[in-house]
Structure formats: structure tokens, C-alpha cells
Design a protein around this motif. Structure first.
Motif, PDB file in Angstrom:
ATOM      1  N   ALA A  63       9.405  78.342  28.415  1.00 45.01           N
ATOM      2  CA  ALA A  63      10.584  78.700  29.218  1.00 45.01           C
ATOM      3  C   ALA A  63      11.307  77.453  29.718  1.00 45.01           C
ATOM      4  O   ALA A  63      12.541  77.381  29.669  1.00 45.01           O
ATOM      5  CB  ALA A  63      10.177  79.591  30.396  1.00 45.01           C
ATOM      6  N   ALA A  64      10.546  76.456  30.179  1.00 48.31           N
ATOM      7  CA  ALA A  64      11.159  75.220  30.678  1.00 48.31           C
ATOM      8  C   ALA A  64      11.871  74.472  29.555  1.00 48.31           C
ATOM      9  O   ALA A  64      12.981  73.965  29.751  1.00 48.31           O
ATOM     10  CB  ALA A  64      10.105  74.317  31.322  1.00 48.31           C
ATOM     11  N   GLU A  65      11.258  74.406  28.393  1.00 43.56           N
ATOM     12  CA  GLU A  65      11.864  73.689  27.269  1.00 43.56           C
ATOM     13  C   GLU A  65      13.078  74.434  26.727  1.00 43.56           C
ATOM     14  O   GLU A  65      14.075  73.820  26.356  1.00 43.56           O
ATOM     15  CB  GLU A  65      10.827  73.433  26.169  1.00 43.56           C
ATOM     16  CG  GLU A  65       9.714  72.486  26.590  1.00 43.56           C
ATOM     17  CD  GLU A  65      10.221  71.148  27.101  1.00 43.56           C
ATOM     18  OE1 GLU A  65      11.102  70.538  26.456  1.00 43.56           O
ATOM     19  OE2 GLU A  65       9.738  70.710  28.169  1.00 43.56           O
ATOM     20  N   GLN A  66      13.020  75.742  26.685  1.00 42.78           N
ATOM     21  CA  GLN A  66      14.181  76.504  26.238  1.00 42.78           C
ATOM     22  C   GLN A  66      15.339  76.347  27.212  1.00 42.78           C
ATOM     23  O   GLN A  66      16.495  76.257  26.791  1.00 42.78           O
ATOM     24  CB  GLN A  66      13.818  77.981  26.052  1.00 42.78           C
ATOM     25  CG  GLN A  66      12.961  78.217  24.823  1.00 42.78           C
ATOM     26  CD  GLN A  66      12.577  79.667  24.626  1.00 42.78           C
ATOM     27  OE1 GLN A  66      12.631  80.489  25.544  1.00 42.78           O
ATOM     28  NE2 GLN A  66      12.158  79.994  23.408  1.00 42.78           N
ATOM     29  N   LYS A  67      15.047  76.264  28.501  1.00 45.63           N
ATOM     30  CA  LYS A  67      16.096  76.049  29.497  1.00 45.63           C
ATOM     31  C   LYS A  67      16.775  74.699  29.265  1.00 45.63           C
ATOM     32  O   LYS A  67      18.004  74.585  29.342  1.00 45.63           O
ATOM     33  CB  LYS A  67      15.528  76.131  30.912  1.00 45.63           C
ATOM     34  CG  LYS A  67      16.574  76.002  31.989  1.00 45.63           C
ATOM     35  CD  LYS A  67      15.990  76.165  33.382  1.00 45.63           C
ATOM     36  CE  LYS A  67      17.101  76.020  34.416  1.00 45.63           C
ATOM     37  NZ  LYS A  67      16.595  76.125  35.770  1.00 45.63           N
ATOM     38  N   LYS A  68      15.995  73.670  28.978  1.00 45.51           N
ATOM     39  CA  LYS A  68      16.564  72.347  28.686  1.00 45.51           C
ATOM     40  C   LYS A  68      17.476  72.423  27.467  1.00 45.51           C
ATOM     41  O   LYS A  68      18.555  71.825  27.450  1.00 45.51           O
ATOM     42  CB  LYS A  68      15.454  71.320  28.449  1.00 45.51           C
ATOM     43  CG  LYS A  68      14.659  70.969  29.680  1.00 45.51           C
ATOM     44  CD  LYS A  68      13.500  70.047  29.321  1.00 45.51           C
ATOM     45  CE  LYS A  68      12.511  69.917  30.457  1.00 45.51           C
ATOM     46  NZ  LYS A  68      11.325  69.142  30.063  1.00 45.51           N
ATOM     47  N   LEU A  69      17.050  73.135  26.441  1.00 44.93           N
ATOM     48  CA  LEU A  69      17.864  73.287  25.236  1.00 44.93           C
ATOM     49  C   LEU A  69      19.161  74.039  25.544  1.00 44.93           C
ATOM     50  O   LEU A  69      20.223  73.672  25.041  1.00 44.93           O
ATOM     51  CB  LEU A  69      17.083  74.005  24.143  1.00 44.93           C
ATOM     52  CG  LEU A  69      15.931  73.223  23.516  1.00 44.93           C
ATOM     53  CD1 LEU A  69      15.063  74.139  22.661  1.00 44.93           C
ATOM     54  CD2 LEU A  69      16.447  72.048  22.706  1.00 44.93           C
ATOM     55  N   LEU A  70      19.073  75.074  26.354  1.00 48.11           N
ATOM     56  CA  LEU A  70      20.265  75.850  26.722  1.00 48.11           C
ATOM     57  C   LEU A  70      21.287  74.991  27.452  1.00 48.11           C
ATOM     58  O   LEU A  70      22.492  75.163  27.266  1.00 48.11           O
ATOM     59  CB  LEU A  70      19.877  77.041  27.602  1.00 48.11           C
ATOM     60  CG  LEU A  70      19.182  78.195  26.906  1.00 48.11           C
ATOM     61  CD1 LEU A  70      18.651  79.196  27.933  1.00 48.11           C
ATOM     62  CD2 LEU A  70      20.095  78.879  25.907  1.00 48.11           C
ATOM     63  N   ASN A  71      20.810  74.065  28.286  1.00 42.86           N
ATOM     64  CA  ASN A  71      21.709  73.214  29.078  1.00 42.86           C
ATOM     65  C   ASN A  71      22.286  72.041  28.291  1.00 42.86           C
ATOM     66  O   ASN A  71      23.167  71.354  28.787  1.00 42.86           O
ATOM     67  CB  ASN A  71      20.976  72.698  30.318  1.00 42.86           C
ATOM     68  CG  ASN A  71      20.698  73.803  31.311  1.00 42.86           C
ATOM     69  OD1 ASN A  71      21.435  74.773  31.400  1.00 42.86           O
ATOM     70  ND2 ASN A  71      19.601  73.674  32.040  1.00 42.86           N
ATOM     71  N   ALA A  72      21.781  71.810  27.098  1.00 40.58           N
ATOM     72  CA  ALA A  72      22.207  70.654  26.304  1.00 40.58           C
ATOM     73  C   ALA A  72      23.355  70.999  25.363  1.00 40.58           C
ATOM     74  O   ALA A  72      23.411  72.090  24.804  1.00 40.58           O
ATOM     75  CB  ALA A  72      21.034  70.123  25.496  1.00 40.58           C
ATOM     76  N   ASP A  73      24.256  70.033  25.209  1.00 39.09           N
ATOM     77  CA  ASP A  73      25.277  70.117  24.169  1.00 39.09           C
ATOM     78  C   ASP A  73      24.800  69.400  22.910  1.00 39.09           C
ATOM     79  O   ASP A  73      25.135  69.785  21.795  1.00 39.09           O
ATOM     80  CB  ASP A  73      26.579  69.449  24.649  1.00 39.09           C
ATOM     81  CG  ASP A  73      27.118  70.091  25.912  1.00 39.09           C
ATOM     82  OD1 ASP A  73      27.229  71.335  25.954  1.00 39.09           O
ATOM     83  OD2 ASP A  73      27.417  69.344  26.864  1.00 39.09           O
ATOM     84  N   ILE A  74      24.050  68.330  23.139  1.00 42.52           N
ATOM     85  CA  ILE A  74      23.533  67.494  22.053  1.00 42.52           C
ATOM     86  C   ILE A  74      22.027  67.355  22.237  1.00 42.52           C
ATOM     87  O   ILE A  74      21.551  67.022  23.330  1.00 42.52           O
ATOM     88  CB  ILE A  74      24.186  66.100  22.069  1.00 42.52           C
ATOM     89  CG1 ILE A  74      25.703  66.220  21.925  1.00 42.52           C
ATOM     90  CG2 ILE A  74      23.594  65.212  20.977  1.00 42.52           C
ATOM     91  CD1 ILE A  74      26.458  64.927  22.207  1.00 42.52           C
ATOM     92  N   ILE A  75      21.287  67.598  21.171  1.00 41.64           N
ATOM     93  CA  ILE A  75      19.832  67.500  21.197  1.00 41.64           C
ATOM     94  C   ILE A  75      19.422  66.388  20.235  1.00 41.64           C
ATOM     95  O   ILE A  75      19.825  66.388  19.067  1.00 41.64           O
ATOM     96  CB  ILE A  75      19.185  68.832  20.784  1.00 41.64           C
ATOM     97  CG1 ILE A  75      19.615  69.925  21.774  1.00 41.64           C
ATOM     98  CG2 ILE A  75      17.666  68.699  20.712  1.00 41.64           C
ATOM     99  CD1 ILE A  75      19.555  71.321  21.228  1.00 41.64           C
ATOM    100  N   ILE A  76      18.646  65.460  20.749  1.00 38.75           N
ATOM    101  CA  ILE A  76      18.128  64.358  19.928  1.00 38.75           C
ATOM    102  C   ILE A  76      16.632  64.558  19.778  1.00 38.75           C
ATOM    103  O   ILE A  76      15.924  64.765  20.773  1.00 38.75           O
ATOM    104  CB  ILE A  76      18.406  62.996  20.588  1.00 38.75           C
ATOM    105  CG1 ILE A  76      19.899  62.796  20.793  1.00 38.75           C
ATOM    106  CG2 ILE A  76      17.797  61.867  19.763  1.00 38.75           C
ATOM    107  CD1 ILE A  76      20.233  61.653  21.726  1.00 38.75           C
ATOM    108  N   LEU A  77      16.161  64.503  18.562  1.00 40.12           N
ATOM    109  CA  LEU A  77      14.725  64.536  18.302  1.00 40.12           C
ATOM    110  C   LEU A  77      14.286  63.103  18.023  1.00 40.12           C
ATOM    111  O   LEU A  77      14.693  62.512  17.017  1.00 40.12           O
ATOM    112  CB  LEU A  77      14.411  65.431  17.104  1.00 40.12           C
ATOM    113  CG  LEU A  77      14.881  66.884  17.207  1.00 40.12           C
ATOM    114  CD1 LEU A  77      14.539  67.637  15.931  1.00 40.12           C
ATOM    115  CD2 LEU A  77      14.307  67.575  18.425  1.00 40.12           C
TER     116      LEU A  77
END
Length: 184
Positions: free
Chosen positions: A50-64
Motif C-alpha cells: 500500500a505504501a509503495e503503491q501510494k508513492k507510485l500514484l503520487n509520482a509523475d516520473i518513476i526511476i528504477l
């Protein structure tokens, strides 16, 4: 203002030189960056989905951010993807939460750049090895914006001069990553 999330998937973070230097320099270049160092946050491998999905939801750009291991992402990053990019969230019925978000891979390799060609020691190109990330992006409806990579970043058994050279290359890597993001 772009909301940037960097998901760090280095399984041996405490021993990292290159990836640590990249993340540290990139953090200076992109104030407000949100980071999720999964090896540090979840040493037992049990991700707070849930915490990680929330971070993804708040991001416009995701860097791996990760080192190549056995021609792909390390098991920590792979486990993160398996646990967090779930049906109904990232794909499948109702799974459009990541649709339209940008994704970039930021990778390091121990082998020199010359190894990554059909004729090189590895026998494959970096482009061929990046299909896991590009296919994941397509599957989740994301915009795959390619990758930034640096080769020859191994420091195991290295002397002080070699470690310093890796740190210089890492700073350049972070600058190239910031430039890529600024161009979006």
C-alpha cells in the motif's frame, strides 16, 4: 513541477559505491525527489504494498535505479515489481493507476561498455537487455522513456583511484539522468 520517485533496488546497498553516488548526486540535482530504497526499507523482502503503491500514484516520473545482475534487474527489484505492480492496480480490469506515467531505468554494470555487443563478452546489447523494463511499461500503460546507464562501475577489490573514478562516472550518470528528466 514534476513529482519524481526513484525506486532503488540494489540488494547490497551498504556495499554500493556507484549506485549510492548516483542517488546522492541525483538527489542534489532534483530537490523534492522521493526515494524508496527497497533493500533498506524491506530487508526481509516483505514490501509494504500500500505504501509503495501510494508513492507510485503520487509520482509523475518513476526511476528504477539498480545494478545489472545476471543480465537484468536484481531479485530485490523483481520482487518489488511482482508485489507492487498488481492486477487491478497496474494492469488488468481497473488497473490503470500507472497509465501515462513516465518510467526510466537508471542502471550500472560492472563490465565495460565494449562487453555489451553481439561481438562482446556478454554477447548482447544493453537495448536487448532492457526489454523487461520496456515491456513492463507497455503492459502497465506507462510511457517508457528509455534508460541511462554506466558501464565499468565495479569496485570490488578496487583501489582508491579506481573507486574515485567510479564516483566521477556516477556524478556524470546523475547529470545525464537529470537532463533526461528535464527534457520530458
Amino acid at each position: 513541477m514534476k513529482n519524481i520517485l526513484i525506486v532503488i533496488g540494489h540488494p547490497y546497498w551498504k556495499d554500493s559505491v556507484a549506485n549510492k553516488a548516483i542517488v546522492n548526486e541525483f538527489s542534489l540535482l532534483c530537490p523534492g525527489l522521493v526515494s524508496s530504497n527497497i533493500s533498506v526499507l524491506y530487508p526481509d523482502g516483505k514490501t509494504d504494498v500500500a505504501a509503495e503503491q501510494k508513492k507510485l500514484l503520487n509520482a509523475d516520473i518513476i526511476i528504477l535505479q539498480y545494478p545489472f545482475m545476471w543480465f537484468g534487474c536484481p531479485s530485490t527489484m523483481h520482487a518489488y515489481m511482482e508485489q507492487v505492480l498488481t492486477y487491478g492496480f497496474a494492469y488488468g480490469k481497473g488497473g490503470e493507476s500507472l497509465k501515462g506515467k513516465h518510467i526510466i531505468a537508471s542502471i550500472t554494470t560492472g563490465a565495460p561498455e565494449s562487453a555489451y555487443s553481439k561481438e562482446g563478452h556478454e554477447g548482447v546489447t544493453i537495448d536487448e537487455l532492457m526489454t523487461q523494463v520496456s515491456a513492463t511499461a507497455v503492459f502497465c500503460g506507462m510511457k517508457y522513456d528509455g534508460y541511462v546507464y554506466s558501464c565499468g562501475m565495479a569496485t570490488a577489490g578496487a583501489g582508491i583511484e579506481q573507486v574515485e573514478q567510479v564516483k566521477i562516472k556516477a556524478a556524470d550518470h546523475a547529470k545525464r539522468l537529470a537532463q533526461k528528466i528535464n527534457s520530458l
